[in-house]
Design a protein around this motif. Structure first.
Motif, PDB file in Angstrom:
ATOM      1  N   PHE A  82       0.820  -1.087   0.027  1.00  0.00           N
ATOM      2  CA  PHE A  82      -0.231   0.163   0.047  1.00  0.00           C
ATOM      3  C   PHE A  82       0.986   1.272   0.093  1.00  0.00           C
ATOM      4  O   PHE A  82       0.630   1.983   0.860  1.00  0.00           O
ATOM      5  CB  PHE A  82      -0.789   0.062   1.162  1.00  0.00           C
ATOM      6  CG  PHE A  82      -2.325   0.771   0.913  1.00  0.00           C
ATOM      7  CD1 PHE A  82      -2.855   0.648  -0.217  1.00  0.00           C
ATOM      8  CD2 PHE A  82      -2.647   1.612   1.836  1.00  0.00           C
ATOM      9  CE1 PHE A  82      -4.258   1.253  -0.438  1.00  0.00           C
ATOM     10  CE2 PHE A  82      -3.816   2.570   1.599  1.00  0.00           C
ATOM     11  CZ  PHE A  82      -4.652   2.258   0.486  1.00  0.00           C
TER      12      PHE A  82
ATOM     13  N   GLU B 225      -0.561  -4.461   3.605  1.00  0.00           N
ATOM     14  CA  GLU B 225       0.826  -3.893   3.741  1.00  0.00           C
ATOM     15  C   GLU B 225       1.573  -4.325   4.637  1.00  0.00           C
ATOM     16  O   GLU B 225       1.216  -4.425   5.972  1.00  0.00           O
ATOM     17  CB  GLU B 225       0.336  -2.124   3.737  1.00  0.00           C
ATOM     18  CG  GLU B 225       1.727  -1.314   4.009  1.00  0.00           C
ATOM     19  CD  GLU B 225       2.845  -1.351   3.022  1.00  0.00           C
ATOM     20  OE1 GLU B 225       2.629  -1.351   1.963  1.00  0.00           O
ATOM     21  OE2 GLU B 225       3.960  -1.626   3.658  1.00  0.00           O
TER      22      GLU B 225
ATOM     23  N   GLN C 255       4.072  -2.813   6.267  1.00  0.00           N
ATOM     24  CA  GLN C 255       4.648  -1.784   7.488  1.00  0.00           C
ATOM     25  C   GLN C 255       3.451  -1.772   8.390  1.00  0.00           C
ATOM     26  O   GLN C 255       2.226  -1.917   8.096  1.00  0.00           O
ATOM     27  CB  GLN C 255       4.837  -0.622   6.695  1.00  0.00           C
ATOM     28  CG  GLN C 255       6.001  -0.694   5.858  1.00  0.00           C
ATOM     29  CD  GLN C 255       6.575   0.902   5.136  1.00  0.00           C
ATOM     30  OE1 GLN C 255       7.302   1.511   5.842  1.00  0.00           O
ATOM     31  NE2 GLN C 255       5.732   1.156   4.214  1.00  0.00           N
TER      32      GLN C 255
ATOM     33  N   MET D 215      14.737   7.279   3.927  1.00  0.00           N
ATOM     34  CA  MET D 215      15.507   8.294   3.168  1.00  0.00           C
ATOM     35  C   MET D 215      14.721   9.705   3.177  1.00  0.00           C
ATOM     36  O   MET D 215      14.690  10.536   2.417  1.00  0.00           O
ATOM     37  CB  MET D 215      15.340   7.696   1.684  1.00  0.00           C
ATOM     38  CG  MET D 215      16.620   6.992   1.272  1.00  0.00           C
ATOM     39  SD  MET D 215      18.120   7.625   1.684  1.00  0.00           S
ATOM     40  CE  MET D 215      18.296   8.541   0.049  1.00  0.00           C
TER      41      MET D 215
ATOM     42  N   GLY E 218      10.844  -1.429  -5.135  1.00  0.00           N
ATOM     43  CA  GLY E 218      12.098  -2.043  -5.310  1.00  0.00           C
ATOM     44  C   GLY E 218      12.641  -2.830  -4.059  1.00  0.00           C
ATOM     45  O   GLY E 218      12.177  -2.472  -3.154  1.00  0.00           O
TER      46      GLY E 218
HETATM   47  C1  LIG Z   1      14.425   7.905  -1.547  1.00  0.00           C
HETATM   48  C2  LIG Z   1      13.346   7.562  -2.805  1.00  0.00           C
HETATM   49  C3  LIG Z   1      12.890   8.794  -3.411  1.00  0.00           C
HETATM   50  C4  LIG Z   1      12.100   8.772  -4.474  1.00  0.00           C
HETATM   51  N1  LIG Z   1      11.604   9.758  -4.938  1.00  0.00           N
HETATM   52  C5  LIG Z   1      10.627   9.981  -6.262  1.00  0.00           C
HETATM   53  C6  LIG Z   1      10.308  11.056  -6.643  1.00  0.00           C
HETATM   54  O1  LIG Z   1      10.543  12.115  -6.157  1.00  0.00           O
HETATM   55  N2  LIG Z   1       9.594  11.047  -7.798  1.00  0.00           N
HETATM   56  C7  LIG Z   1       9.196   9.848  -8.358  1.00  0.00           C
HETATM   57  O2  LIG Z   1       8.536   9.954  -9.234  1.00  0.00           O
HETATM   58  N3  LIG Z   1       9.442   8.619  -7.824  1.00  0.00           N
HETATM   59  C8  LIG Z   1      10.303   8.808  -6.729  1.00  0.00           C
HETATM   60  N4  LIG Z   1      10.939   7.497  -6.191  1.00  0.00           N
HETATM   61  C9  LIG Z   1      10.558   6.253  -7.070  1.00  0.00           C
HETATM   62  C10 LIG Z   1       9.473   5.640  -6.202  1.00  0.00           C
HETATM   63  O3  LIG Z   1       9.464   4.141  -6.731  1.00  0.00           O
HETATM   64  C11 LIG Z   1       7.989   6.046  -6.275  1.00  0.00           C
HETATM   65  O4  LIG Z   1       8.043   7.493  -5.627  1.00  0.00           O
HETATM   66  C12 LIG Z   1       6.749   5.204  -5.422  1.00  0.00           C
HETATM   67  O5  LIG Z   1       7.448   5.193  -4.087  1.00  0.00           O
HETATM   68  C13 LIG Z   1       6.223   4.008  -6.098  1.00  0.00           C
HETATM   69  O6  LIG Z   1       5.235   3.607  -5.411  1.00  0.00           O
HETATM   70  P1  LIG Z   1       4.911   1.957  -5.109  1.00  0.00           P
HETATM   71  O7  LIG Z   1       3.708   2.099  -4.446  1.00  0.00           O
HETATM   72  O8  LIG Z   1       4.812   1.500  -6.587  1.00  0.00           O
HETATM   73  O9  LIG Z   1       6.373   1.446  -4.545  1.00  0.00           O
HETATM   74  P2  LIG Z   1       6.737   1.549  -3.133  1.00  0.00           P
HETATM   75  O10 LIG Z   1       6.437   3.017  -2.633  1.00  0.00           O
HETATM   76  O11 LIG Z   1       8.010   1.112  -2.641  1.00  0.00           O
HETATM   77  O12 LIG Z   1       5.619   0.900  -1.921  1.00  0.00           O
HETATM   78  C14 LIG Z   1       5.522  -0.675  -2.056  1.00  0.00           C
HETATM   79  C15 LIG Z   1       5.071  -0.987  -0.726  1.00  0.00           C
HETATM   80  O13 LIG Z   1       4.903  -2.290  -0.843  1.00  0.00           O
HETATM   81  C16 LIG Z   1       5.097  -2.785   0.689  1.00  0.00           C
HETATM   82  N5  LIG Z   1       5.358  -4.279   0.422  1.00  0.00           N
HETATM   83  C17 LIG Z   1       6.584  -4.782  -0.416  1.00  0.00           C
HETATM   84  N6  LIG Z   1       6.613  -6.182  -0.189  1.00  0.00           N
HETATM   85  C18 LIG Z   1       5.491  -6.448   0.301  1.00  0.00           C
HETATM   86  C19 LIG Z   1       4.847  -7.572   0.674  1.00  0.00           C
HETATM   87  N7  LIG Z   1       5.380  -8.817   0.250  1.00  0.00           N
HETATM   88  N8  LIG Z   1       3.675  -7.702   1.469  1.00  0.00           N
HETATM   89  C20 LIG Z   1       3.048  -6.700   1.640  1.00  0.00           C
HETATM   90  N9  LIG Z   1       3.481  -5.250   1.498  1.00  0.00           N
HETATM   91  C21 LIG Z   1       4.674  -5.415   0.760  1.00  0.00           C
HETATM   92  C22 LIG Z   1       6.229  -2.045   1.037  1.00  0.00           C
HETATM   93  O14 LIG Z   1       6.252  -2.065   2.482  1.00  0.00           O
HETATM   94  C23 LIG Z   1       5.663  -0.660   0.348  1.00  0.00           C
HETATM   95  O15 LIG Z   1       5.017   0.355   1.278  1.00  0.00           O
HETATM   96  C24 LIG Z   1      11.695   7.606  -4.925  1.00  0.00           C
HETATM   97  C25 LIG Z   1      12.261   6.310  -4.593  1.00  0.00           C
HETATM   98  C26 LIG Z   1      13.171   6.544  -3.541  1.00  0.00           C
HETATM   99  C27 LIG Z   1      13.843   5.172  -3.255  1.00  0.00           C
END
Ligand SMILES: Cc1cc2nc3c(=O)[nH]c(=O)nc-3n(C[C@H](O)[C@H](O)[C@H](O)COP(=O)(O)OP(=O)(O)OC[C@H]3O[C@@H](n4cnc5c(N)ncnc54)[C@H](O)[C@@H]3O)c2cc1C
Ligand SMILES: NC(=O)c1ccc[n+]([C@@H]2O[C@H](COP(=O)([O-])OP(=O)(O)OC[C@H]3O[C@@H](n4cnc5c(N)ncnc54)[C@H](OP(=O)(O)O)[C@@H]3O)[C@@H](O)[C@H]2O)c1
Length: 427
Positions: A11, A38, A40, A49, A163
């Motif tokens: 989430f 989720e 966390q 970070m 990731g």
């Molecule tokens: C430090 C940092 C800064 C960034 N800043 C930017 C930015 O400014 N602009 C931009 O476009 N992108 C940015 N990014 C890229 C980043 O990938 C995206 O911002 C965004 O976080 C993607 O969202 P997401 O939900 O796909 O992944 P995530 O934010 O990584 O969320 C994935 C979620 O899945 C949960 N999860 C993982 N595995 C499991 C499991 N097996 N079971 C249950 N839950 C699980 C995790 O705990 C997490 O909460 C940044 C990345 C980093 C590392």
């Protein structure tokens, strides 16, 4: 057991945005029984970070909703309005809010879907429910914080797990050494290394640069070696024509190309995102190295074209043997701590979906981010953040999140009636 229409793993911003898109569909009369899981305990966005003085690398207009529906109540502008900060934000004259503020915005949006998300459970596998030779449902298994197992059934799945830390081979044997850690764990692990005086940062991307600035400003004034294998630090190209690769319609362009052309494009535009800090940040770094020349005090070192050859850890510190490709020599340096700002891998979904491998092939996705499956496989499985090779560099970022989740929501609804008939008739 209740059968969900959709289970979402993770989430983070991708699945929060999907919850928003599904909520819009619900208000238009098309309801989906969705649940997100989720790991966390509560919402956090890259918490280790969340450094002071860091800001978003994307316009706030690329928030959770605006690009699909600017009139959504979940826009960043509405968040500011609700918090009574809209006027003040305007006076900041920026498109790039601080990461603290955007993280708060995500948390504000996530909190509005508390009833749709179970926190504190980590999904570890997804199993097929086979009836009459067909996979009709999916069984999602997770562990709670206390180790207890949970199982849930769903007609469809969306995997949005982000990731995982990319740890270079030579550091892997040291995963339990508290002095060696990835940027993903930076703040938490640094707290246990608060006295570290000599620190190496491996990598030359945005994370490495931000961590360098953070360490430079710490009260114990550590000495930092920035170790990278590239010739120099290059900035992220965010000039307007190049930035079009992050537009939603570029996804169509990318997806319509041959595999060879797609990889050419990824290679050509890699420096819009990877190993490429913001130009402003690069200027700050350069100024620090310039000022130490003026002061004739070489506190930090910029070790470019240095490859880590071997790693040894003992009570005295972490010893890195580095090969200097420019000087053609090998040196060994001792550090109190080593931060691996070496980027991320996008393979976690493969492990989760492994039990479904006979039906999923190469995990290729269609234009709607749905994995191509064998005919005897009824559920739709969508991937968010794991289709860069076919959908382009925007896939791992926030760039197309609002639009992508609208596309997934529409595809999910289209798949819904057939899935419901199967579930009602056979299980
Ligand atoms: C430090 C940092 C800064 C960034 N800043 C930017 C930015 O400014 N602009 C931009 O476009 N992108 C940015 N990014 C890229 C980043 O990938 C995206 O911002 C965004 O976080 C993607 O969202 P997401 O939900 O796909 O992944 P995530 O934010 O990584 O969320 C994935 C979620 O899945 C949960 N999860 C993982 N595995 C499991 C499991 N097996 N079971 C249950 N839950 C699980 C995790 O705990 C997490 O909460 C940044 C990345 C980093 C590392
Ligand atoms: N402010 C922000 O919004 C913010 C902050 C941090 C991160 N991010 C985002 O998060 C994503 C990841 O950024 P990142 O900086 O963490 O990672 P990254 O851009 O992928 O950079 C990783 C760095 O590590 C190096 N590296 C990788 N493997 C290595 C190895 N085996 N040995 C030595 N060096 C190695 C790479 O060098 P090579 O180039 O030689 O491979 C590169 O310099 C990006 O999308 C970025 O924009 C955003």
């Amino acid at each position: 057991m209740l059968i969900h229409d959709l289970i979402g793993i993770g989430f983070g911003p991708s699945n929060i945005a999907l919850a928003i898109a599904l909520d819009e569909q619900r208000q238009a009369g098309a309801s989906v029984n969705a649940l997100f899981i989720e790991r966390q305990e509560s919402f956090h966005w890259h918490p280790n970070m969340l450094l002071d003085n860091t800001h978003m690398q994307i316009s706030f207009l690329k928030d959770l909703a605006t690009m699909r529906n600017p009139s959504s109540p979940f826009t960043f502008v509405n968040y500011l309005h609700q918090k009574g900060r809209l006027h003040d934000f305007i006076n900041l004259k920026t498109f790039y809010p601080s990461r603290h503020e955007f993280s708060n915005y995500f948390a504000w949006a996530a909190a509005q879907f508390d009833d749709l998300c179970v926190y504190g459970e980590e999904v570890f596998e997804v199993l097929p429910e086979v009836r009459d030779g067909e996979v009709k449902l999916l069984r999602v298994r997770s562990h709670g914080a206390g180790g207890e197992m949970h199982e849930r059934l769903t007609r469809n799945l969306v995997v949005s797990v982000g990731g995982t830390a990319n740890v270079p081979e030579c550091f892997r044997p040291f995963k339990d050494d508290p002095r060696i850690f990835h940027s993903h764990h930076y703040l938490h692990r640094l707290a246990a290394n608060a006295e570290a005086n000599k620190i190496a940062i491996i990598g030359g991307g945005q994370s490495a640069a931000e961590i360098f600035m953070d360490l430079h400003g710490r009260p114990n004034a550590p000495q930092i070696d920035l170790v990278m294998r590239a010739r120099t630090i290059k900035p992220a190209d965010d000039s307007p024509f190049v930035n079009e690769v992050f537009n939603p319609d570029f996804v169509d362009h990318m997806f319509s190309r041959s595999a060879a052309e797609r990889s050419d494009m990824l290679r050509e535009f890699r420096h819009t995102n990877y190993a490429s800090p913001d130009l402003d940040l690069i200027r700050q770094l350069f100024k620090i190295f310039y000022e130490q020349k003026v002061a004739e005090q070489a506190r930090h070192q910029f070790l470019r074209r240095h490859e880590v050859k071997t790693v040894r850890a003992d009570a005295n510190g972490v010893h890195l043997t580095l090969y200097d490709q420019n000087g053609k020599q090998t040196i060994t340096n001792r550090y109190d701590a080593v931060v691996l700002a070496t980027g991320y891998q996008r393979a976690h979904h493969k492990a989760l979906l492994e039990p479904l491998a006979p039906w999923l092939g190469e995990l290729e996705t269609d234009r709607d981010y749905r994995i191509l499956t064998a005919p005897q496989f009824r559920p739709s499985i969508f991937l968010q953040g794991a289709s860069e090779a076919s959908h382009g560099l925007s896939d791992t970022l926030l760039s197309v999140t609002a639009v992508r989740t609208g596309e997934i929501g529409t595809a999910l609804l289209a798949a819904q009636p057939a899935a419901r008939r199967v579930a009602a008739g056979a299980l």
